[in-house]
Structure formats: C-alpha cells, structure tokens
Design an enzyme around this catalytic site. Structure first.
Site, mmCIF file in Angstrom:
data_model
loop_
_atom_site.group_PDB
_atom_site.id
_atom_site.type_symbol
_atom_site.label_atom_id
_atom_site.label_comp_id
_atom_site.label_asym_id
_atom_site.label_seq_id
_atom_site.Cartn_x
_atom_site.Cartn_y
_atom_site.Cartn_z
ATOM 1 N N ASP A 183 -4.361 -3.521 -6.188
ATOM 2 C CA ASP A 183 -2.971 -3.023 -5.322
ATOM 3 C C ASP A 183 -3.306 -3.141 -3.697
ATOM 4 O O ASP A 183 -4.432 -3.195 -3.323
ATOM 5 C CB ASP A 183 -2.681 -1.727 -5.541
ATOM 6 C CG ASP A 183 -3.853 -0.580 -5.141
ATOM 7 O OD1 ASP A 183 -5.052 -0.867 -5.577
ATOM 8 O OD2 ASP A 183 -3.573 0.358 -4.789
ATOM 9 N N GLU A 184 -2.202 -3.262 -2.944
ATOM 10 C CA GLU A 184 -1.911 -3.018 -1.502
ATOM 11 C C GLU A 184 -3.006 -3.931 -0.887
ATOM 12 O O GLU A 184 -3.872 -3.481 0.325
ATOM 13 C CB GLU A 184 -2.478 -1.530 -1.161
ATOM 14 C CG GLU A 184 -1.293 -0.558 -1.806
ATOM 15 C CD GLU A 184 -1.347 0.678 -1.073
ATOM 16 O OE1 GLU A 184 -0.287 1.244 -0.637
ATOM 17 O OE2 GLU A 184 -2.608 1.561 -1.125
ATOM 18 N N VAL A 185 -3.192 -5.252 -1.434
ATOM 19 C CA VAL A 185 -4.274 -6.266 -0.407
ATOM 20 C C VAL A 185 -3.535 -6.513 0.714
ATOM 21 O O VAL A 185 -2.172 -6.638 0.778
ATOM 22 C CB VAL A 185 -4.626 -7.344 -1.535
ATOM 23 C CG1 VAL A 185 -5.257 -6.658 -2.525
ATOM 24 C CG2 VAL A 185 -3.560 -8.055 -1.947
ATOM 25 N N HIS A 187 -8.866 -1.655 -0.563
ATOM 26 C CA HIS A 187 -9.412 -0.404 -1.058
ATOM 27 C C HIS A 187 -11.099 -0.347 -0.961
ATOM 28 O O HIS A 187 -11.609 0.328 -1.874
ATOM 29 C CB HIS A 187 -8.572 0.167 -2.139
ATOM 30 C CG HIS A 187 -7.248 0.659 -1.952
ATOM 31 N ND1 HIS A 187 -6.989 1.753 -1.196
ATOM 32 C CD2 HIS A 187 -6.168 -0.163 -2.119
ATOM 33 C CE1 HIS A 187 -5.652 1.786 -1.167
ATOM 34 N NE2 HIS A 187 -5.185 0.580 -1.639
#
Lengths: 547, 547
Positions: free
Chosen positions: B322-324, B257
């Site tokens: 998160d969400e790597v 992100h």
C-alpha cells in the site's frame, strides 16, 4: 550555562528542555547534571504539620518508585558525566495551619535546586508545597544508566497558577463510576495541578448518592445497590481530594435533568418519560422536569441544596439550570392551570421564581452559587452577585458573562467536551452526534479562556475552566484514555496561562508536544492509562512529525 | 412455546430474546427456564483429543466464574419459576485430529439444550466445539436470585459462519503492544467468534520482531530492547491464538512503509527520512522505501518472506504493497540512473518487477499471497490467482476485486478503521485527520461486504473483512475501548451475515443494541474493558432511547 540568573534577579522564561507539565511560570535552569535524592524532609518550622509530613512521605514513595526516561531522551539523552549531588529536599511552608482548598487558596511555591547540596521548596501553604513536590518529582529522570538525576541544574522555579479554577467535570449519573475510579482520577488531576472536581453527581438517568433526608431518591434512583455513594464514600472522596489539592464541587442539576426524582416523587414532575417523542420534551431520554408550579417541587429542591451543602464543604454549590425544556411545562396541565389562575404570568416567570427560591437557598446555606449559562442568557434570570456562571454553548459566552458582572467558568463544548466524537449514541442512529468531532489534545490546548476579553477587571472574573466528560458513552473503564492527556492540555493552559511568555503569543501545540509525550508516559508509569499522541517514533525523534 | 420446531424440521429464525453475540444463524427456542450446569464433559469418541479436553476445562472454568445478568433483565427479568434442570453438557467432535485453523476450517456446530437432562454440543472439528462452547457460555445467565439458568429452553441451535475470514488488523509498529496485550485481544476475539489476527507487525516506525536471518532489523528497529517479539513470543502467540480459533496472519509491508529497514541497510533505501518535507515522499513520517532498482533490496525482501513464512504457519502471507510513493523513486539518483540505462522503462515497470519477485517468493514458500488493493488498482500489477486483496480506500473496491477474479477482504476505512476519529496527530496540527470521524459501532454494523455484488460466484470470493486498529494514536493502554464493542459489531455481520433472515433486509443497529449491551457487559466481566454504548439507563430500559 544557558540562562541562569540569580534568584534575586529576573527569572528566565520557561524552557522546554525539562519534562515538566504544566510548565512553571518562571524558571531558570543551567547545564549541569546532579544526582537526585529521594529523601525529602520538612524544615523545623513545618514539622508541626502532620498533613505535610504525610504529603512528604507520599511524594518520597512516589519518587523512589519512579525512574523515568522521557521518550525524547531515549535515543540521544544519556548523561555523559555527573556534575554534583543534591543531598536532600527540604520543604518549608509558612502557614502550617492553612489547610483549606478553595477558590482563593494560595498554591504558589518556590523551588531551588543547586548542583550540589540541599534543595529547597518553600511555599505559603500546604497546597503550594503539594504543587512544588509534583514539580520536583517531574524533575527527576533516568540518566540513561539507571541513576536518578536532575538535568539542567542549578534550577530555580517560582510558580503559581494563572487561573484559580482548573477543573474536570465528571458525570456519575449517565454511567456510574466507583469510588476507586474517582480517586484514581483525583490522583491524575494532582499530577497535572488541576484543582476542581466538578461532580455532576445526579441526572435524569440515575441518582447514585445517598440522601438521608429523602432516602428513596437513591433507593429508587441508583442503577443498583452497588452503584451508589454513601455519605461515608462522599466524605472519603472529599478528604482524598483535599489531600491532593482538589476541591469537590457537587452539581445537583435542577429543574431539568431530573426524571430520576420522578421514580420517587412522580406527583411533582412534568413530562415524565414521554415515549417515543421524548425529544419534544428533553435534550435526551428520559424526559422529566420538576413541576415548577408545584410548591412541593421547590421544597424538595431546597431540601437537596440544604442536605448536600452540609455534606460538601466547598464554598461553591452547582445547581445546574441547563437545558430546561419550556415545552415540557407548556404542555402540562398543572402549568396550564397555573397560568389560567395567574393572569399575565408566563412559564418564564414561574421558572424565574423557582430559580429565585433555589439561589436564595444557596445563599442561606452559606454557599456561592454556580450554574450553567442558560440561567442568565436563555432565561434572563438575574443570579446573585458572585455567582459563577459556567458557559458551554457559545464560545463568546465567557466574555458576555464577565461583561455582565459575573464570574465565569469556561467549558465551551467545541474545545472542552471530552465525551464528544464517539458518534451518535441513540439506539437507531448511524452517524455523528451533535458535538462531534472529537476534541484532540491540540484543540483543547488551542482554547484561550480570555479570548476577546481585554479589560483587566473583566479578565479577573474569568476564574478558569473545566473540561467535561459527560458519561453517555463513557464510564470508569474508558475514562483514562478519554481524559488523559487531553485534560493535561487543559491543565497547562489554566496553570501556566494561555500566553507563552517566550513569544508573547498564545501557546502552540508544537511547543508543547515533547513535554506532553513525557507527561503521558510518566502518568502511564503512575497507573494512568492515557492515550498515546503519536507513534513512539515521533516522541523519540522530536521535530520529525510536523505537517 | 413460541417457535419450537423439531431439530429435524426447519429451525426458526434467530431471536433477540437471548443475549447471544453474534446471533446464531439458526435457532429455535421456547419459554421454559432450566437450571444450568457448569459441568462439561466430552463424549466417548472425543476423549482421545487432549486439546478438546483442555478447551472443555477452560470453558468450565469460565462458566463457573461467571454469573451474568444482561442489563435489560436487571429491572424486570427475574425468573419466577424454574421448569427443569440441565444435568451436564456433553461435547462431541467428529474429527478429533482436525486441529488446524485456517481459511477453510469447519467452524459449524449444533447445540441442543433440553428443559431437563443432558445438553449436547456436536461439531465436526475442535473449532466447531469452540464456537459452540462460546455460545453455550452466553446462554447462562443469573435468574435474579443468584442461580445460573438457561432461559427459553428447550433451545436448538445450528450455527456456522457466514464469512470464513473475520479479522482484526493489529498494528504493532507505530506503537508497541506486549505479548500479554495481544493474548488479551485474542481472548476477546474468541468471545466474538472472530478468527483472524492480521498482525501488521512492522512499519516505518519500528521493527519489533526478531529476525534470525538479519538480527540487526530488530536490534536497530525496535523502540527498545523490551519492545520486541522473540521467535518464542511469536510462537507463543500463534499457539495461544490457535487454541482460541484465531489465525495469525503476518504482514510485512513492502516496498513502502519501510524506513526502519534503513536503520540497518541505508544503502538499499530511497528517500530515507526526508525532513521537513516528508509529505512529498510518504503518507506519514518518516519517509523511506526500499530502492526497487537495487537487487539487494529485492533480495532482502525475499529473505523476509522466506524467514517469516517459516515462522508463521498460516496459509496466507501479507506483503502490504500500500501507499507506495512514486515521487520517492522518481527523485532518487538510483532510479534516474536505472531509467537512463533502460530505455522505455518506467518506475511502474520497475515496481511491477519488484512485486513479481515478491509474489513469486510467496508462492515458492508455499503460501497464498495477501496484499493491499493499490497493488492491483493503482499499480495494475497482476497478482497470482488465489491472492487475497484487501481493500481499504474505496468502498466499491471489494466488488471490483471479485469482478477481477481475486479473493477480497473488506476493510473500508469509512466503516472499519477503528483508529480514526481522534483528530490529526501531526505535532503542529489542530484539527481533524484524513479519516475522521470516529466509526461508531452502528456505522461498523451498517457495512455490508456484499453490497452491489449479486453474482453468487463473485459473492463467494468475498472471504470476509477486517476492522483495523492502526496504531498512530493507540497502544495497549487504550486498545480495549477502541476495539470493543465495535469489533463485536463487525463480528456479528461477518458471522451471522449482513442480512437479517427475519426481515430479509440488512441488519439494523436497533435490532442489535440490546444484545450488544449484554455482550459489552459480559466482556467487562471477562476483563475486556470495552466502551459503553449508552447510559446504563438505556440498557436497562430497552426501547426507550431511540431517536
């Protein structure tokens, strides 16, 4: 010079380079940039029209107060050099006395913007000028240095609506909306060339509008003395809407959805607020329908039509007719007595007699009837020729309606019910509602009112459509974000037509989103607080947020 | 006299007769009606606390400007006779210097309202007084004749929060929110006794916050020069929040992100804005992650933690995680070179080293770490003891987190993602989003953060929860209706506890809706434009709108 062709020649297909919404139906543009005037004047032949003078003044004010940068121009859209200067806009209308907004009003206009010199807006009527001024206002943008310019000059536009009936249904009964909130929405409608406010003014939950014939309806039926519309409020709204090209069509829904009448006339009602098993008698609480066996009920219904036909000048008068619950009547003593006394009669016969009385009264009042699709499809009532039938249940109903010879207004809930998607609202429900999910702008945009209708005669009977904001879970505090820009999506399909002339295919969200971002941000600047479609990054970087 | 018991004895279970939100944990009430004072004073021992003086003044103003009729009292709630008169409210706090809002702040208070005479509010801290004043303000209603009264006197309340961490996640990166909009939301939070603003301040789409260490981050990363928070803005927000009992916890999400960092430091990034196939590299466009093989990337990450640890006083510092997207690194040349040079290394090893560097820096900065659940469950990184782990993916993650010995913050998307339910937002998508449907207030209310956690030691590690308003489709123009009153539903579960002591079962929407209507309308009067739950008819006629 991209596609510029003489106005006498073929106008090019609509472009997306300019932030116009809805997109004009015929437009040519080029590659120059002109300084834009805020000065608007009327041509000599139009100077005897005070309404036009007022309109020109209003748009002059709006334009002077606006210096808009569409988000897609923010990063890379700064103007390098100015090619000319438009001196002023001259507005001419051919018929200065034609000041009626109704189904057949001519809203066409032509707009001619040179690189330099006088710009011209010509229209047949006040309403054409209004639409053209809105388009003109949308052509003006910030050049990136704080100057008001028109990009892509010279520009020629020849525009008119694809469908004549382009509306929003507003429900002021489940929750009340102030006069100011309604006017605010009328403003927003005019920014999108929408032209019908379908005012679902009363329902089972409240009766907010004054009645001079039966004052107790509002005295007992408004949520509070503040939550009501006086005659003068209604006239004020109608005039405000008329000035902005919006018809106000009232709906007095009968014989279902009428519990609130029972607060004043309990003796003419059936199944009045049955609890807790209301669901056997109504689509939502409180239950209650006019007792269609009772002549006094029909008499009241006629009074309502007569009274409000006089108050609302529009040609059309909506009498609802949706979601009647047969069980409500079947279980009532009066109906049982009636059927016992009338051998061979059925509830449906009685209901049809009631409908007949209502539709006769509409015609006697000089109006065209407007009703929900159940009237013809569920009850098999033959409405008078010319009646507009509004479909909401079945997306094939529009086709069936025009095949049956009626005019059709499309409000399919699967596409156009803007209230949906907020979950079930009954007090003890944890879960979805019958009409979830939420109708996203692209879903709204993907609806074609002419789907599967090929005969041109049938197509003509599709008058247009209405998105609906039923108000179980909305009121004036949330209306902007629930209505906008999803109603804009609807507005473009109905004004510009469902088919993109560039591709000869149905319009696609991907071709519209950059302009819709612009429209949303432009409307924000005008006080309409619509919902954002995407991260601003996507609006600033067109083409980077596709799946 | 219904259930009144001496304050020294057992307080009765919470009632729903009063329009309090969240419902106090212990309350006794009776059947008298007392005229209510707007005059609030501080006891002699508390007069040396200027903050308390200011607070008392603020609530005095709020109360004087408010004359609230809960909708359920509109039709049948008019007071017939007044039994007494409360002369004034005296506020005392035991610790006048204890003016820190953080995880362990004591928010308890006792409120004693007689039929006549002096009312008393006692608390250990400023924050207890704040919570008690909010409760007091909610006790005051219109008697139906325009007089401000307290119903059900005498009243004794002994209240404190069930969970210490009760928050809203606010995303100011996908779309920007002005300082005023954030303060407005802090006001609304304090009306609901919420105490954590999780400020997801930056993300791939924009970097709106000033950096003194690396000014280019905001210079290149804010949407516009107007769309940014200066240091002074941040301090202003923190102070405003502190006065209203709200902690401000910043999140600087790393290493995923982070596309926006690449606008300033492209050389330390991987998979920067891959188009059109961004979806192979990121959860949403634009793609871009810190290049975790590059020491300069870790160095920048450490700078960010150090700089903003100093700016934000809260004990906790959120570093995302998160969400790597592993593919982003696997496909990068720098990673391939790194793995070739480091035999046996994997992307996960490199990522864990990066996490280690980040969490070491948090501790070195004197902070407690806060991160998303992927860090421990997907990457199997062992975060330092005491770290708060925020779950969102799996509703069983809270249980797993506390079983693993960490503190847990519950934000399960199925219940708590308030942005969901508005359809897919990618430019060419007609349909739903991954997290549809909309989370209705009753859905939010039905979540129990302690579900399936029985061991009291484990239960203690559940610090609380946060509803989240991710901002792909929201900004300050829609926030009120998206946040309220759904965040109120969340607030009651976390303050009053998920179990209703009257029934010893999980709280049910049907028992709360009348009070929640009141809270929504009360907040409207205070300028918070939350969404209506039902037709006003249902609010005015409790018990008539159940399924």
């Amino acid at each position: 010079m991209k596609t510029y062709i003489s106005v006498l020649g073929l106008l090019s297909l609509a472009s997306t380079a300019l932030a116009l919404w809805p997109i004009p139906r015929n437009m040519s543009e080029s590659d120059k940039v002109s300084l834009a005037p805020t000065h608007i004047t009327t041509g000599s032949s139009s100077q005897g029209c005070p309404s036009l003078q007022k309109l020109v003044l209003r748009y002059g004010d709006l334009i002077s107060g606006e210096l808009f940068t569409p988000p897609d121009l923010y990063l890379n859209g700064t103007v390098q050099s100015i090619d000319g200067s438009v001196s002023y806009l001259e507005v001419n209308i051919r018929n200065v006395s034609d000041f009626i907004i109704d189904l057949d009003t001519d809203e066409s206009y032509e707009l001619d913007i040179p690189v330099s010199g006088k710009a011209q807006l010509n229209a047949n009527t006040y309403y054409g000028a209004l639409r053209g001024l809105e388009t003109y206002s949308q052509l003006l943008t910030n050049d990136g240095h704080g100057r008001r310019v028109i990009r892509n000059t010279p520009i020629k536009i020849s525009d008119s609506p694809y469908f004549p009936h382009r509306g929003i249904l507003f429900d002021t009964a489940r929750n009340y909306y102030s006069v100011d909130a309604i006017k605010h929405t009328i403003d927003a409608m005019s920014y999108n060339k929408l032209n019908v406010l379908h005012w679902h003014i009363v329902d089972s939950q409240s009766w907010p509008v004054e009645s001079k014939l039966h004052p107790q309806l509002a005295d007992n039926g408004a949520y509070s003395p503040q939550d009501r519309y006086s005659y003068s409020d209604v006239k004020d709204i109608i005039q405000y809407a008329k000035d902005r090209g919006v018809r106000v069509i009232p709906e007095f829904d009968m014989p279902g959805h009428t519990y609130i009448i029972g607060k004043s006339f309990p003796d003419i009602m059936s199944c009045l607020n049955v609890q807790p098993k209301w669901s056997e008698f109504a689509a939502e609480p409180p239950s209650g329908q006019l007792d269609i066996t009772n002549p006094k009920a029909l008499s009241l219904a006629k009074d309502i039509i007569k009274e409000y036909s006089a108050l609302f000048p529009d040609s059309h008068f909506h009498v609802g007719g949706d979601e009647v619950n047969m069980n409500c009547w079947e279980k009532s003593n009066t109906m049982q007595d009636y059927l016992a006394a009338h051998s061979g009669a059925t509830v449906n016969h009685v209901l049809k007699q009631f409908y007949q009385g209502i539709h006769d009264t509409i015609i006697a009042s000089g109006k065209v009837g407007f009703c929900w699709e159940e009237t013809i499809f569920h009850q098999n009532f033959t409405v008078p020729k010319g009646t507009a039938v509004q479909s909401w249940i079945d997306s094939d109903s529009v086709r069936k309606t025009v095949m049956a010879g009626y005019n059709a207004i499309a409000s399919p809930y699967e596409y156009y019910y803007l209230d949906c998607g907020h979950g079930g609202w009954l007090s003890d429900v944890v879960g979805n509602s019958w009409c979830d999910p939420y109708k996203s702008w692209s879903k709204v945009y993907s609806y074609n009112p002419l789907a599967n209708i090929t005969n041109p005669e049938h197509q003509k009977r599709v008058l247009g459509g209405e998105v609906a904001l039923w108000a179980e879970q909305s009121d004036e505090h949330v209306m902007d974000s629930y209505l906008w820009p999803r109603s804009s999506a609807h507005a473009e399909i109905l004004w510009s037509g469902p088919i993109d002339p560039k591709t000869n295919k149905q319009r696609a969200p991907i071709d519209a989103i950059t302009r819709l971002h612009a429209q949303r941000y432009r409307m924000l600047g005008r006080g309409i607080r619509g919902a954002p479609l995407q991260p601003l990054w996507c609006a600033q970087n067109p083409g980077n947020c596709s799946a």
